[in-house]
Design an enzyme around this catalytic site. Structure first.
Site, short mmCIF file in Angstrom:
data_model
loop_
_atom_site.label_atom_id
_atom_site.label_comp_id
_atom_site.label_asym_id
_atom_site.label_seq_id
_atom_site.Cartn_x
_atom_site.Cartn_y
_atom_site.Cartn_z
N ASP A 100 -23.83 -40.28 -66.17
CA ASP A 100 -23.77 -41.72 -66.43
C ASP A 100 -24.78 -42.13 -67.50
OD1 ASP A 100 -21.77 -41.95 -64.58
OD2 ASP A 100 -23.06 -42.63 -62.96
N ARG A 330 -22.76 -50.14 -63.52
CA ARG A 330 -24.18 -50.49 -63.41
C ARG A 330 -24.64 -51.01 -64.76
NH1 ARG A 330 -23.77 -45.71 -60.38
NH2 ARG A 330 -24.05 -46.08 -58.15
#
Length: 895
Positions: A100, A330
């Site tokens: 990520d 996020r």
């Protein structure tokens, strides 16, 4: 650029992400998951390397004496995966690190490089969404690891470890075992406790007003509220001081307080009056759409609209992202890429029409401090698939969340909603009634999305309300008039949505961690849920009292927010990590104490665990004490357990006196008609129980069954318990069969042979036939009785495991066959949902105290040959003594 014959290993975090990304990669690419972090600081004494175990700092896993050097270990459960990754490195030309794009992902990539030590080139792939276009773009533009971001994440990890590992043991010793402290967690608990303190200080007020229905000569009645009397505005809830219950301003300041007597008199007076329109106001309004979702706003809106917890929202969003349906979940950014804006505008025109499309695309700027503008807001992935097209392939939770994200993204690029607001005042000269209306002339973005609200009443009040078309001076007919009582309300407790909003507004923590923080405070029982409200426990009050008194700076909201700013400065390269850590742990040369000195503070456990309640009518001090077995009231030598479920703001002196009256001494229920001895309900160290006879007369005692409350136990209930053990009957040999309730629950007994019963009430109902059948079953000595399936809830979409509600020796619990999580004592089997069960299992798994069971294949037994024996002997360590074969034990007699 990727060469045609290139062999590459691409490493991501999860198997789902690996499956999705593999669809977009060239042939010759191997995609493997690291399954999260492959190494971390030691989590237990077992994981501490032997060569540092004697060091004074070893339990921290951080060498505080040598520039805060962290000690990283590979957990046992990750060693197999690390070995697999090392094996897959062989024969590849390049390693792509596709974790990520946030700090955590960058850190995972760095740890992979440190552990795997690849000898081939290593490249970092970064993308906001898992689509073919995004993956190809990332392959064409790889970058190096961001060392500043990695250092910032490591500094956070060290800081959190120092805070948690130094403060938590103090809480264990001074308050209760198994508690925890944390840089963001402890401040969050303090905010929730402070809100409850406001509720405790709150003094309610009662006020009255009048409601009236009027109608014009032609038209339906409409409702109004008394606005003013004799030129003075009628007092509302906002006019009262919450700590005194009195008006903030007197009548002379232009506010009229109406009581019941005055309201009744006004009804009689105003019924006979003539009414006319005194004022008409009509103003246009424009309502703009909200920005696209960030992590924080998605959690808030999913909690309000879908009733999802922060954890459940993030899990569902993670699955949508890993399946290539939304961008990375996020993020603090409200920015949309040009590609996303273009795709959404095309879809708006196609679905809603050109009139719903602004002339220019809307541009949103992130208002959150330290937001990473390089990231995008949460939106549908590049194809912008319509929710209906995905209904068949998504679970219910994922579908609803995707629909929410899709609608919000559409709405943020649509036209404003436009309309008029109307205010109408009707008067008789003395009294003025007011009505407010709203008409929507062009719905704009409301065609796609209406934002939720924390206050349902406010949401209802904002619905479209059409008032009659009248002019000033028009006469009105009074249709209905009645007085109405109102009571001021204490400040609302935080919900998950409002707590997330508050934390973000104050700059405490990061939205990506809020779900974990909320899980932790619920798991540690600092907070319990009443509906959607977060209610602090008395343990939370004791912990916050200790922290405020002895570690005030560490739970100061402003200090914690500054800490977050400093960590972001480290990430941007504007501040060095080492001096910052030294200052935090060792302090400065001035007056500022570091954490190392603060933890040496002397703390009086009794004082910390004593919460002052007040004095009773006789001047005796009543305190709440947080004890090892739960909270209780103390008044001199009297003590009484606080019943489960009593919230701190509900425990006033009146309630305390009632609890002390029933709990400090025995409650006499009457006399036993058979023996004439008195029957009591009492409370002791291990809970409530019934007693037959006085203390000096060899009394008989029996604990209350689960679910029984001391306050509601009757004489009949008590005598049923005291008659135990109950003779169920006799078997064929004339031996008595008894039913009883003991330390480990309900059971039946015949001689020395015992078997447990399923439910506590079975001791009163079990028949001889069922008892004998149970006694005929094989004994379960040395192992627990098998749990019973109460209800099958469905399949967890993340791992395809069947989730069930079970009843075991210690009550109800949910399980996916690998991890169990207890349900509340008052839980109802039929009301437990699959989503709630999955949340409980995830929280349990997140504690780190349980691990998923590994599926093991049964190995076929091999015959030991002479050749094999020689091989084993040869591989033994030099100098090792030969062990003699153990003597065979005689078989035990079967019982």
């Amino acid at each position: 650029m990727v060469s045609a014959n290139e062999k590459a290993l691409v490493i991501v975090e999860s198997p789902t992400k690996a499956r999705t990304i593999s669809n977009f990669l060239p042939k010759g690419f191997i995609v493997e998951a690291s399954i999260g972090h492959i190494r971390d600081l030691p989590n237990s004494a077992k994981e501490i390397p032997a060569d540092i175990k004697k060091e004074p700092w070893s339990r921290l896993g951080i060498n505080v004496d040598s520039e805060f050097e962290p000690v990283y270990v590979i957990p046992p459960e990750k060693k197999k995966q690390v070995a697999k990754l090392k094996k897959q490195l062989a024969g590849v030309d390049v390693v792509y690190l596709a974790t990520d794009e946030d700090r955590e992902g960058e850190s995972i990539s760095w740890h992979l490089v440190e552990v795997l030590k690849p000898k081939v080139p290593k490249k970092r792939l970064v993308f906001h969404e898992i689509t073919k276009t995004a993956i190809r773009a990332a392959l064409d533009n790889p970058r190096e690891l961001d060392l500043r971001m990695i250092k910032a994440q490591e500094t956070r990890r060290i800081l959190d470890r120092l805070y948690g590992y130094e403060i938590s043991p103090i809480l264990w010793r001074k308050v209760a075992p198994r508690l925890s402290a944390g840089r963001v967690q402890s401040v969050t608990v303090r905010l929730i406790v402070e809100r409850e303190r406001e509720r405790q200080r709150f003094v309610k007020s009662t006020f009255w007003d009048l409601t009236a229905d009027f109608k014009a000569e032609s038209g339906a009645p409409f409702s109004t509220v008394l606005h003013s009397l004799d030129g003075k505005r009628i007092a509302r809830g906002k006019d009262f001081d919450s700590t005194t219950g009195l008006l903030k301003t007197g009548d002379d300041a232009g506010v009229q307080l109406v009581d019941e007597e005055m309201a009744t008199a006004l009804v009689d007076e105003l019924k006979r009056a003539d009414w006319e329109v005194g004022r008409v106001e009509r103003k246009p309004y424009t309502d703009r759409p909200s920005p696209p979702f960030t992590t924080s706003t998605l959690q808030q809106e999913a909690n309000r609209k879908l009733r999802l917890s922060a954890r459940a929202t993030m899990q569902a969003a993670q699955r949508l992202y890993e399946n290539g349906l939304i961008t990375y979940m996020r993020t603090d950014s409200t920015t949309l890429s040009d590609q996303a804006v273009k795709a959404s505008r095309e879809q708006i025109e196609r679905l809603y029409g050109k009139e719903y499309l602004p002339d220019k695309p809307r541009v949103y700027r992130t208002k959150v401090k330290n937001a990473q503008e390089a990231h995008e807001a949460i939106r549908p992935a590049s194809e912008f698939k319509r929710p209906d097209d995905l209904r068949a392939q998504l679970g219910d939770r994922e579908f609803k969340l995707y629909e929410l994200i899709w609608k919000r993204t559409m709405a943020c690029q649509m036209e404003d909603a436009r309309g008029h607001r109307m205010t109408l005042r009707i008067t008789n000269g003395r009294a003025v009634f007011q009505a407010s209306g709203k008409t929507i002339e062009f719905p704009g973005y409301l065609r796609a999305y209406v934002e939720g609200a924390d206050d349902p009443d406010a949401e209802l009040a904002d619905k479209e309300l059409v008032l009659p078309s009248v002019s000033e001076g028009d006469s009105m007919e009074l249709d209905k008039l009645e007085p109405k009582s109102h009571t001021t309300q204490p400040p609302a407790r935080y919900t998950e949505a409002s707590l997330v909003k508050e934390l973000e507004a104050k700059g405490v923590g990061r939205p990506s961690t809020y779900a974990t923080i909320i899980d932790t405070i619920l798991h540690r029982q600092y907070v319990v849920k009443q509906g959607s409200a977060l209610v602090p426990t008395f343990v939370a009050f004791a912990v916050v009292k200790l922290m405020e008194k002895h570690f005030g700076g560490l739970v100061d909201v402003a200090f914690t927010a500054r800490m977050e700013d400093d960590l972001d400065k480290i990430a941007r390269g504007e501040m060095d990590a080492l001096p910052y850590l030294r200052s935090f742990y060792f302090g400065d040369k001035g007056d500022k104490k570091g954490l190392k000195d603060l933890i040496q503070t002397e703390i009086d456990a009794r004082e910390v665990c004593t919460l002052e309640l007040g004095e009773d009518d006789e001047g005796r001090v009543v305190n709440i004490r947080v004890g090892r077995y739960g909270p209780y009231l103390e008044r001199g030598d009297e003590r009484a357990t606080i019943p489960e479920g009593v919230a701190p703001d509900e425990l006033d002196m009146e309630r305390a006196a009632e609890i002390l009256k029933r709990g400090s001494g025995p409650i006499e229920l009457g006399d036993d008609p058979e023996t004439g001895r008195p029957v009591f309900v009492k409370t002791g160290r291990y809970g409530a129980y019934v007693q037959l006879g006085e203390n000096d007369d060899e009394p008989k005692m029996k604990s209350l069954l689960p679910g029984m409350e001391m306050e509601t136990t009757t004489q009949e209930d008590a005598l049923r318990l005291l008659r135990l053990p109950r003779t169920v009957g006799e078997d064929a040999d004339g031996e008595s069969v008894l039913a009883d309730y003991g330390r480990y629950g309900p059971y039946i007994k015949r001689g020395v042979d015992t078997r447990s019963l399923e439910k506590p009430e079975d001791v009163f109902d079990v028949t001889l036939e069922k008892a004998l059948a149970r006694l005929a079953e094989a004994p379960t000595r040395g192992r627990r009785r098998a749990s019973k399936v109460m209800r099958e809830l469905g399949v967890d979409p993340t791992n395809d495991l069947q989730v069930k509600v079970m009843h075991g020796p210690y009550g109800l619990y949910v399980t996916d066959g690998s991890i169990n999580a207890s349900l509340a004592k008052d839980a109802e089997v039929e009301k437990v949902t699959l989503e709630e069960a999955i949340d409980l299992i995830r929280v349990r798994e997140a504690t780190g105290k349980v691990r998923r069971k590994k599926k093991t294949k049964k190995k076929a037994k091999k015959k030991t040959t002479k050749k094999a024996t020689k091989k084993v002997t040869k591989s033994a360590k030099p100098g090792a003594k030969k062990k003699s074969a153990p003597k065979k034990k005689a078989p035990k007699k079967s019982s």
